[in-house]
Design a protein around this motif. Structure first.
Motif, PDB file in Angstrom:
ATOM      1  N   LEU A 127       0.837  -1.194   0.000  1.00 10.81           N
ATOM      2  CA  LEU A 127       0.000   0.000   0.000  1.00 10.81           C
ATOM      3  C   LEU A 127       0.878   1.252   0.000  1.00 10.81           C
ATOM      4  O   LEU A 127       0.653   2.195  -0.751  1.00 10.81           O
TER       5      LEU A 127
ATOM      6  N   GLU B  86       5.323   0.457  -7.227  1.00  9.43           N
ATOM      7  CA  GLU B  86       5.285  -0.974  -6.946  1.00  9.43           C
ATOM      8  C   GLU B  86       3.833  -1.359  -6.683  1.00  9.43           C
ATOM      9  O   GLU B  86       3.395  -1.374  -5.546  1.00  9.43           O
ATOM     10  N   ALA B  87       3.113  -1.628  -7.735  1.00 11.95           N
ATOM     11  CA  ALA B  87       1.697  -1.936  -7.569  1.00 11.95           C
ATOM     12  C   ALA B  87       1.522  -3.320  -6.954  1.00 11.95           C
ATOM     13  O   ALA B  87       2.309  -4.220  -7.218  1.00 11.95           O
ATOM     14  N   ILE B  88       0.499  -3.465  -6.123  1.00  9.25           N
ATOM     15  CA  ILE B  88       0.129  -4.794  -5.639  1.00  9.25           C
ATOM     16  C   ILE B  88      -0.589  -5.486  -6.784  1.00  9.25           C
ATOM     17  O   ILE B  88      -1.491  -4.918  -7.385  1.00  9.25           O
ATOM     18  N   LYS B  89      -0.174  -6.709  -7.082  1.00  2.00           N
ATOM     19  CA  LYS B  89      -0.820  -7.376  -8.212  1.00  2.00           C
ATOM     20  C   LYS B  89      -2.203  -7.902  -7.807  1.00  2.00           C
ATOM     21  O   LYS B  89      -2.530  -7.962  -6.630  1.00  2.00           O
ATOM     22  N   GLY B  90      -2.978  -8.277  -8.831  1.00  2.00           N
ATOM     23  CA  GLY B  90      -4.264  -8.912  -8.564  1.00  2.00           C
ATOM     24  C   GLY B  90      -5.354  -7.951  -8.131  1.00  2.00           C
ATOM     25  O   GLY B  90      -5.189  -6.746  -8.172  1.00  2.00           O
ATOM     26  N   GLN B  91      -6.465  -8.541  -7.746  1.00  2.00           N
ATOM     27  CA  GLN B  91      -7.664  -7.769  -7.427  1.00  2.00           C
ATOM     28  C   GLN B  91      -8.011  -7.879  -5.942  1.00  2.00           C
ATOM     29  O   GLN B  91      -7.633  -8.844  -5.303  1.00  2.00           O
ATOM     30  N   PRO B  92      -8.778  -6.920  -5.426  1.00  2.00           N
ATOM     31  CA  PRO B  92      -9.217  -7.022  -4.031  1.00  2.00           C
ATOM     32  C   PRO B  92     -10.068  -8.265  -3.836  1.00  2.00           C
ATOM     33  O   PRO B  92     -10.686  -8.756  -4.773  1.00  2.00           O
TER      34      PRO B  92
ATOM     35  N   ARG C 184      -2.421 -12.374  -3.407  1.00  2.00           N
ATOM     36  CA  ARG C 184      -1.775 -11.203  -4.004  1.00  2.00           C
ATOM     37  C   ARG C 184      -0.389 -10.971  -3.425  1.00  2.00           C
ATOM     38  O   ARG C 184       0.298 -10.023  -3.818  1.00  2.00           O
TER      39      ARG C 184
ATOM     40  N   SER D   3     -14.197  -5.839 -11.696  1.00  2.00           N
ATOM     41  CA  SER D   3     -13.899  -4.797 -10.714  1.00  2.00           C
ATOM     42  C   SER D   3     -13.551  -3.513 -11.466  1.00  2.00           C
ATOM     43  O   SER D   3     -13.326  -3.522 -12.670  1.00  2.00           O
TER      44      SER D   3
ATOM     45  N   GLN E   2     -10.267  -3.600 -13.532  1.00  2.80           N
ATOM     46  CA  GLN E   2     -10.373  -4.402 -14.761  1.00  2.80           C
ATOM     47  C   GLN E   2     -11.181  -3.667 -15.815  1.00  2.80           C
ATOM     48  O   GLN E   2     -10.850  -3.678 -16.992  1.00  2.80           O
TER      49      GLN E   2
ATOM     50  N   ASP F 110      -9.142   2.232  -6.266  1.00  5.64           N
ATOM     51  CA  ASP F 110      -8.379   2.088  -5.026  1.00  5.64           C
ATOM     52  C   ASP F 110      -6.892   2.250  -5.288  1.00  5.64           C
ATOM     53  O   ASP F 110      -6.418   1.964  -6.381  1.00  5.64           O
ATOM     54  N   VAL F 111      -6.142   2.664  -4.246  1.00  2.00           N
ATOM     55  CA  VAL F 111      -4.723   2.939  -4.464  1.00  2.00           C
ATOM     56  C   VAL F 111      -3.940   1.811  -5.087  1.00  2.00           C
ATOM     57  O   VAL F 111      -3.128   2.038  -5.989  1.00  2.00           O
ATOM     58  N   SER F 112      -4.169   0.587  -4.649  1.00  3.97           N
ATOM     59  CA  SER F 112      -3.336  -0.497  -5.186  1.00  3.97           C
ATOM     60  C   SER F 112      -3.659  -0.721  -6.666  1.00  3.97           C
ATOM     61  O   SER F 112      -2.793  -1.056  -7.465  1.00  3.97           O
ATOM     62  N   ILE F 113      -4.909  -0.511  -7.030  1.00  2.95           N
ATOM     63  CA  ILE F 113      -5.326  -0.675  -8.423  1.00  2.95           C
ATOM     64  C   ILE F 113      -4.907   0.551  -9.236  1.00  2.95           C
ATOM     65  O   ILE F 113      -4.470   0.441 -10.388  1.00  2.95           O
TER      66      ILE F 113
ATOM     67  N   ALA G 229      -2.279   2.241  -8.855  1.00  2.00           N
ATOM     68  CA  ALA G 229      -0.860   2.088  -9.192  1.00  2.00           C
ATOM     69  C   ALA G 229      -0.688   1.194 -10.414  1.00  2.00           C
ATOM     70  O   ALA G 229       0.126   1.474 -11.294  1.00  2.00           O
ATOM     71  N   GLN G 230      -1.482   0.116 -10.492  1.00  2.00           N
ATOM     72  CA  GLN G 230      -1.397  -0.769 -11.665  1.00  2.00           C
ATOM     73  C   GLN G 230      -1.741   0.001 -12.939  1.00  2.00           C
ATOM     74  O   GLN G 230      -1.051  -0.119 -13.954  1.00  2.00           O
TER      75      GLN G 230
ATOM     76  N   ASN H  63       0.962   2.574 -13.935  1.00  2.00           N
ATOM     77  CA  ASN H  63       2.088   1.899 -14.578  1.00  2.00           C
ATOM     78  C   ASN H  63       1.746   1.522 -16.011  1.00  2.00           C
ATOM     79  O   ASN H  63       2.555   1.689 -16.924  1.00  2.00           O
TER      80      ASN H  63
END
Ligand SMILES: Nc1ncnc2c1ncn2[C@@H]1O[C@H](COP(=O)(O)OP(=O)(O)OP(=O)(O)O)[C@@H](O)[C@H]1O
Ligand SMILES: Nc1ncnc2c1ncn2[C@@H]1O[C@H](COP(=O)(O)OP(=O)(O)OP(=O)(O)O)[C@@H](O)[C@H]1O
Ligand SMILES: [Mg+2]
Ligand SMILES: [Mg+2]
Lengths: 323, 339
Positions: free
Chosen positions: A256, A271-277, A292, B159, B162, B189-192, B194-195, B198
């Motif tokens: 995060l 550095e993105a977290i891969k995958g979905q929530p 993830r 989601s 996606q 969301d932040v983690s998404i 960022a993806q 990128n």
């Protein structure tokens, strides 16, 4: 009093739906001390709001059910206290503000009337006194020309002013605890800065304790003394704010913090977290973050990690802390 | 000097909306965009930042020819869009694409992912040969991080992140040269987020794209863009290279805006002083006289009430519309902690 003003112990709130159970909050424990701010941070759907609504029993039950846990306000359990007593505490000793103030303000009453109403209700003041107090509170939260603006209806206020009015209502009874659910998320940054500054000022003045719910890592850094990081309904990490940012323990917290761009440091890549929530309906065999997680161990997929308590009052819900 | 012209240039662009909702019965005019000039070079990413209601989306719509300007011109590849033939506009539509903020409402819920992405080819009669089409589609899915197994699904089964990938794939299907992206990561969301950031960065390199990137989030802008334009009440008040703007903002509004952004680092947050702007953004129905920022400006001088400042150059490539610029050194309390 030296002890915590609010203590949440093992709180679990599930939604019992016809075909499935949504484990919206599944194990939250923390203590909040007077004059301190505890930030609850996590992504959409992680259970932040349900946790807050559970504290004051403001959820529709059913389908919601508080499966286990205690919420101690000055040692008294809010979850088991008689309804009449809970009503007293709510809005008097514990106040709550929400993300969208328009939905929690009454559109047919003036702002002044709404504040005065809570003053009459909780402080047994006369109407004239209550109006005066309402005007004073509007001045306190930084509304210009409060005598005139008190006669305005909510739609005549801008978003930032409405949030100020909500704070005025919340403060009208000088609460011990303020629960603020994304209080600035709908606002522009310049207005957000004003509201956060106001909350800090009022906290100093009243020694109010604040539970601040947010998904904004920057707001956490600015406001919090302590942080609870939520993922899939659980607290996955807890720590004092400096320690958390300097040395995050849980891989989700690390991810995060690396995900957020900063205006000060330009990174080539995030550095993105891969995958979905995660989907909360299935339940998890092991750690909900395992699918993830870049550093998952073999056991993580099938074995539910316990909360590991670490030095410095920290907690991480990750097998990597096992020694 | 490189001779290549800007891929996009707007000159003194204006869009005024008349609204009948004025309190005094008469017609009121919202000057949503009120004299904007801006250019984007090929392969360049330019951000337009500003607070809610300052006119960012309207500017984007004018560029995309989804709104007709009240005044001013939009040049694409050096050609005035107003004078173009229908055929030329159609061709231009393949060169310029858009990504919206809300992947939920911008995708047709009845269409499969494959239909959503390949629809532009059908509209423009491209890639009719099945083999070419399959190859193009595979590349697009791969570039945008969409699994082939998802092609038959509908957008609502996805989601937010996606769905935004699907929106991006659709925008890139026609190999545009300019992409207008209106808050493409704000709903994520932040983690998404960022993806997707990128992804947008990678795609820009690989496909030699230019971006007009509309956002209210300075952190996102700094990460993605090379140049920034700051908007306030329908005007651009400052433009500069990203580094120049973030390190040494010239306009008092930019300075305050930057200092309002919370920094994700508690040690910085504890040390820094911030500038709090008083009051709200004024209504665009009644913008202040003179410099539109003067009622909230802490350096305001009497003349600011009257004189509408033109942009001046603070250093090469860095422009700000503030007459007190030369006095900047004298601003005593530097608001941002130097890092
Ligand atoms: N009334 C309800 N009935 C069923 N499920 C619910 C209900 N309210 C919330 N949930 C579910 O509980 C989970 C947690 O929701 P919650 O609103 O607490 O998330 P949050 O962390 O506040 O997210 P956000 O950042 O989007 O506000 C979600 O999966 C949500 O779908
Ligand atoms: N079709 C319209 N008719 C009348 N007024 C409009 C119209 N579209 C936009 N406006 C007004 O123009 C101004 C600029 O709106 P715009 O949507 O461009 O702002 P924005 O910068 O994109 O804001 P946000 O960050 O909230 O998306 C606002 O005051 C808005 O109310
Ligand atoms: Mg919530
Ligand atoms: Mg917009």
């Amino acid at each position: 009093m030296r002890g915590p003003v609010l203590a949440v112990r093992g709180l679990r709130t599930h939604f019992m739906m016809p075909e499935r159970t949504v484990k919206a909050v599944d194990g939250i424990t923390y203590e909040l001390y007077p004059g301190k701010t505890l930030a609850v941070v996590g992504e959409s759907g992680s259970g932040k709001s349900v946790h807050a609504l559970s504290i004051l029993k403001l959820l529709p039950m059913p389908p919601a059910e508080i499966v286990s846990g205690q919420v101690l306000f000055r040692g008294e359990d809010l979850l088991t206290m008689p309804a009449e007593r809970l009503r007293q505490v709510r809005g008097d000793r514990i106040a709550m503000i929400f993300q969208e103030p328009m939905t929690s303000l009454n559109p047919v009453l003036t702002i002044g009337e709404q504040i005065a109403e809570t003053v009459v209700l909780h402080q047994k003041k006369s109407k004239a006194n209550a109006w005066e107090k309402a005007v004073g509170l509007l001045a306190k939260v930084g509304i210009p020309h409060p005598e005139e603006r008190a006669r305005d209806y909510p739609h005549q206020f801008s978003g930032g002013m409405r949030q100020r009015a909500m704070i005025a209502i919340a403060l009208s009874c000088e609460p011990d605890v303020l629960i603020a659910d994304e209080p600035t998320t709908a606002l522009d940054v310049t207005i957000q800065a004003q509201i956060l500054e106001l909350m800090k000022e009022l906290q100093r003045e009243y020694r109010m304790a604040i539970v601040l719910i947010t998904h904004n890592i920057g707001v956490v850094a600015e406001m919090a003394d302590d942080v609870v990081v939520m993922y899939a309904g659980r607290a996955v990490e807890q720590a004092p704010v400096d320690a958390l940012f300097k040395d995050p323990k849980h891989p989700y917290t690390k991810g995060l913090l690396e995900s957020v761009p900063s205006i000060y440091k330009r990174k080539e890549r995030l550095e993105a977290i891969k995958g979905q929530p995660p989907d909360l309906t299935g339940g998890f065999a092991g750690c909900p973050f395992a699918p993830r997680c870049a550093v998952a161990l073999e056991r993580c997929a099938g074995d539910d990690p316990p909360q590991f308590h670490l030095e410095g009052g920290r907690m991480s819900n990750c097998w990597r802390e096992e020694r | 000097m490189s001779a290549s012209p800007p891929i996009l240039e707007v000159r003194n662009l204006k869009k005024h909306f008349s609204s009948r909702k004025s309190m005094f019965g008469g017609e009121a005019t919202v000057k949503a965009v009120d004299g904007v000039s801006l250019s984007v070079m090929p392969r360049e990413s330019v951000a337009v930042v500003g607070e809610s209601g300052c006119g960012k989306t309207t500017l984007g719509k004018l560029v995309l020819a989804l709104e007709k300007p009240t005044e001013g011109q939009v040049f694409f590849d050096g050609r005035d869009m107003a004078g173009m033939t229908a055929g030329a506009v159609r061709k231009l539509r393949t060169d310029m694409q858009v990504i919206f903020q809300d992947p939920y409402s911008s995708l047709d819920p009845r269409m499969s992912v494959e239909a959503v992405i390949t629809e532009p080819w059908i509209i423009h009669g491209m890639h009719k040969d099945p083999a070419t089409r399959a190859r193009k589609l595979a590349k697009l899915l791969d570039d945008c991080g969409i699994a082939k197994t998802h092609l038959a699904r509908r957008p609502h089964e996805f989601s937010g992140g996606q769905r935004q990938r699907v929106g991006i794939a659709r925008a890139l299907a026609l190999d545009p040269r300019l992409v207008v992206a209106d808050e493409p990561v704000s709903a994520l969301d932040v983690s998404i987020q960022a993806q997707i950031l990128n992804l947008l960065k990678d795609l820009q390199k690989e496909r030699a794209l230019a971006y007009l990137f509309i956002s209210h989030d300075f952190s996102v802008v700094r990460h993605l863009c090379a140049r920034v334009a700051v908007m306030y009440l329908g005007r651009i008040v400052e433009t500069a290279d990203c580094e120049s703007l973030f390190n040494d903002p010239q306009h008092p509004y930019t300075e305050a805006l930057l200092s309002a952004v919370p920094v994700p680092d508690p040690s910085v947050e504890k040390r820094r002083k911030r500038i709090l702007l008083c009051g709200d953004v004024p209504s665009p129905l009644k913008p202040p006289s003179g410099c539109r920022f003067h009622p909230r400006c802490r350096y305001m001088k009497e003349s600011c009430r009257l004189d509408d400042p033109a942009p001046t150059q603070a250093r090469p490539g860095h422009f700000a519309a503030c007459p007190i610029l030369p006095f900047k050194e004298k601003r005593s309390d530097a608001a941002l902690v130097a890092l």
